[in-house]
Design an enzyme around this catalytic site. Structure first.
Site, mmCIF file in Angstrom:
data_model
loop_
_atom_site.group_PDB
_atom_site.id
_atom_site.type_symbol
_atom_site.label_atom_id
_atom_site.label_comp_id
_atom_site.label_asym_id
_atom_site.label_seq_id
_atom_site.Cartn_x
_atom_site.Cartn_y
_atom_site.Cartn_z
ATOM 1 N N GLN A 227 -9.882 -3.727 -4.258
ATOM 2 C CA GLN A 227 -11.193 -3.289 -3.773
ATOM 3 C C GLN A 227 -12.277 -3.537 -4.821
ATOM 4 O OE1 GLN A 227 -11.993 -1.744 -0.628
ATOM 5 N NE2 GLN A 227 -13.981 -2.385 -1.405
ATOM 6 N N HIS B 180 -7.068 1.304 -6.766
ATOM 7 C CA HIS B 180 -7.283 0.339 -5.673
ATOM 8 C C HIS B 180 -7.932 -0.912 -6.284
ATOM 9 C CE1 HIS B 180 -7.666 -1.215 -1.753
ATOM 10 N NE2 HIS B 180 -8.587 -0.432 -1.231
ATOM 11 N N CYS C 173 -16.395 1.369 0.027
ATOM 12 C CA CYS C 173 -15.250 0.507 0.342
ATOM 13 C C CYS C 173 -14.887 0.517 1.814
ATOM 14 C CB CYS C 173 -14.056 0.904 -0.517
ATOM 15 S SG CYS C 173 -13.405 2.555 -0.152
ATOM 16 N N ASP D 138 -17.511 7.109 -1.542
ATOM 17 C CA ASP D 138 -16.248 6.906 -0.826
ATOM 18 C C ASP D 138 -15.960 8.201 -0.060
ATOM 19 O OD1 ASP D 138 -13.835 5.896 0.120
ATOM 20 O OD2 ASP D 138 -12.748 6.172 -1.755
ATOM 21 N N ARG E 283 -13.321 -8.675 0.342
ATOM 22 C CA ARG E 283 -11.896 -8.369 0.161
ATOM 23 C C ARG E 283 -11.077 -9.642 0.370
ATOM 24 N NH1 ARG E 283 -9.930 -3.299 0.821
ATOM 25 N NH2 ARG E 283 -8.046 -4.306 0.016
ATOM 26 N N ARG F 142 0.893 -1.171 0.000
ATOM 27 C CA ARG F 142 0.000 0.000 0.000
ATOM 28 C C ARG F 142 0.926 1.215 0.000
ATOM 29 N NH1 ARG F 142 -5.438 1.238 3.325
ATOM 30 N NH2 ARG F 142 -6.126 -0.044 1.583
HETATM 31 N N1 CP Z 1 -11.249 -0.422 1.864
HETATM 32 C C1 CP Z 1 -9.991 -0.492 2.340
HETATM 33 O O1 CP Z 1 -9.011 -0.614 1.601
HETATM 34 O O2 CP Z 1 -9.893 -0.425 3.697
HETATM 35 P P1 CP Z 1 -8.565 -0.270 4.565
HETATM 36 O O3 CP Z 1 -8.012 1.105 4.311
HETATM 37 O O4 CP Z 1 -9.026 -0.467 5.970
HETATM 38 O O5 CP Z 1 -7.577 -1.322 4.128
HETATM 39 N N1 NVA Z 2 -10.103 6.713 -1.250
HETATM 40 C C1 NVA Z 2 -9.744 6.193 0.052
HETATM 41 C C2 NVA Z 2 -9.909 4.711 0.089
HETATM 42 C C3 NVA Z 2 -9.577 4.079 1.398
HETATM 43 C C4 NVA Z 2 -9.713 2.581 1.390
HETATM 44 C C5 NVA Z 2 -8.308 6.571 0.389
HETATM 45 O O1 NVA Z 2 -7.451 6.511 -0.488
HETATM 46 O O2 NVA Z 2 -8.051 6.970 1.528
#
Ligand code: CP
Ligand code: NVA
Length: 306
Positions: free
Chosen positions: A138, A135, A265, A226, A293, A108
């Site tokens: 997701q 992502h 998400c 989101d 997920r 990440r």
């Molecule tokens: N939706 C998602 O990626 O959640 P987290 O940030 O908790 O991993």
């Molecule tokens: N758009 C959000 C998604 C989190 C899972 C972010 O990047 O923070």
């Protein structure tokens, strides 16, 4: 050839379809089993996945870790600040070193370029656990959830409401692969970059742009929200003010098809991007989406090693 899972745009539709089929099958095969029990075929037996985080996570962290356990493998989790990465060691050197220790890496990252540099320099599969650009894991879980609801993706209209962020980009990248129509309803100044929309359209994606969220949700099969403030965004006050007219409310859900599904998400901010009555209401499937997920990523992992 090393198989990386970096963007849904890079992977042929037939392979993404096979990943989703595998996700459904693996979920079904272990229904009601204890969560720590290993799948009958244990396809990752003897393998270890590194899970590296430059930013926070609940779902991605736990679903990848449990996913590896269920596949018969193991994982090692570290934040970049636990690692020499946080003190300036290059991602290229990190890729080469981890390739000697583990069998795959989930990252990440703040910047998508960090992820692609990792993949270029690793001799093992690299999986995208979210970047500033996209992502993809997701969206595989989201599409699994819609199919569980009985939807035929190629026949559905999905409406994205709010900020044209990383999650929206993965819905764009997947549109041509699964054939759904994607409507984007973003506030002025928060639209998805035109080049991403054009790239998707050039390979057959059906993407509509409608800045009025009520019109965008009309007869839609799925409404998606989101957070208005993603990780790394530094202009929270302006975003909350500018994006509030894009809150998914009962009025927007009322404009959508009667049987419409609500996706998010997570993590969610009730009263910001979505009304409490919507996310906690009967049309919301956000916790199935979160669970998926796990199942979708197990299929992504086995694809990387197939
Ligand atoms: N939706 C998602 O990626 O959640 P987290 O940030 O908790 O991993
Ligand atoms: N758009 C959000 C998604 C989190 C899972 C972010 O990047 O923070």
């Amino acid at each position: 050839m090393t198989k990386h899972f970096l963007s849904l745009a890079d992977i042929p539709a037939s392979e993404l379809r096979a990943i989703l089929d595998e996700a459904h099958a693996r979920k079904k095969a272990r229904a009601s089993w204890p969560k720590g029990k290993v799948d009958a075929d244990a396809p990752m037996d003897g393998r270890t996945l590194a899970l590296i985080f430059e930013k926070s996570s609940t779902r991605t962290r736990f679903s990848f870790d449990m996913g590896m356990r269920q596949l018969g493998g193991t994982s090692i989790t570290a934040t970049s600040s636990d690692m020499q990465l946080g003190r300036g060691e290059t991602i290229e050197d990190t890729a080469k070193v981890l390739s000697r220790f583990v069998d795959g890496i989930m990252l990440r990252a703040n910047s998508h370029e960090t992820l692609t540099a990792l993949a270029r320099n690793a001799s093992i599969p690299v999986i995208n656990g979210l970047t500033d650009y996209n992502h993809p894991c997701q969206i595989m879980a989201d599409l699994q959830t819609l199919e569980e609801q009985g939807g035929d993706l190629s026949d559905m209209t999905l409406t994205w409401v709010g900020d044209g962020n990383n999650v929206a980009v993965s819905f764009i990248n997947a549109a041509a692969k699964f054939g759904y129509t994607l409507r984007l309803s973003c506030a002025k100044g928060y639209e998805v970059k035109g080049q991403y929309v054009e790239a998707a359209r050039s390979v057959g994606a059906k993407i509509e742009i409608e800045s009025d969220p009520l019109k965008a949700c009309a007869n839609s099969d799925v409404v998606i929200a989101d957070t208005f403030v993603s990780m790394g965004d530094t202009d929270a006050d302006a975003r909350l003010k500018d994006l509030m007219p894009y809150q998914v409310t009962d009025a927007l859900m009322g404009a959508a098809a009667k049987s419409a599904t609500f996706l998010h998400c997570l993590p969610a901010h009730r009263g910001e991007e979505v009304a409490t009555s919507v996310i906690d209401g009967p049309q919301s499937v956000v916790f199935d989406e979160a669970e998926n997920r796990l199942h979708a990523q197990k299929a992504v992992i086995t694809w990387c090693f197939s």
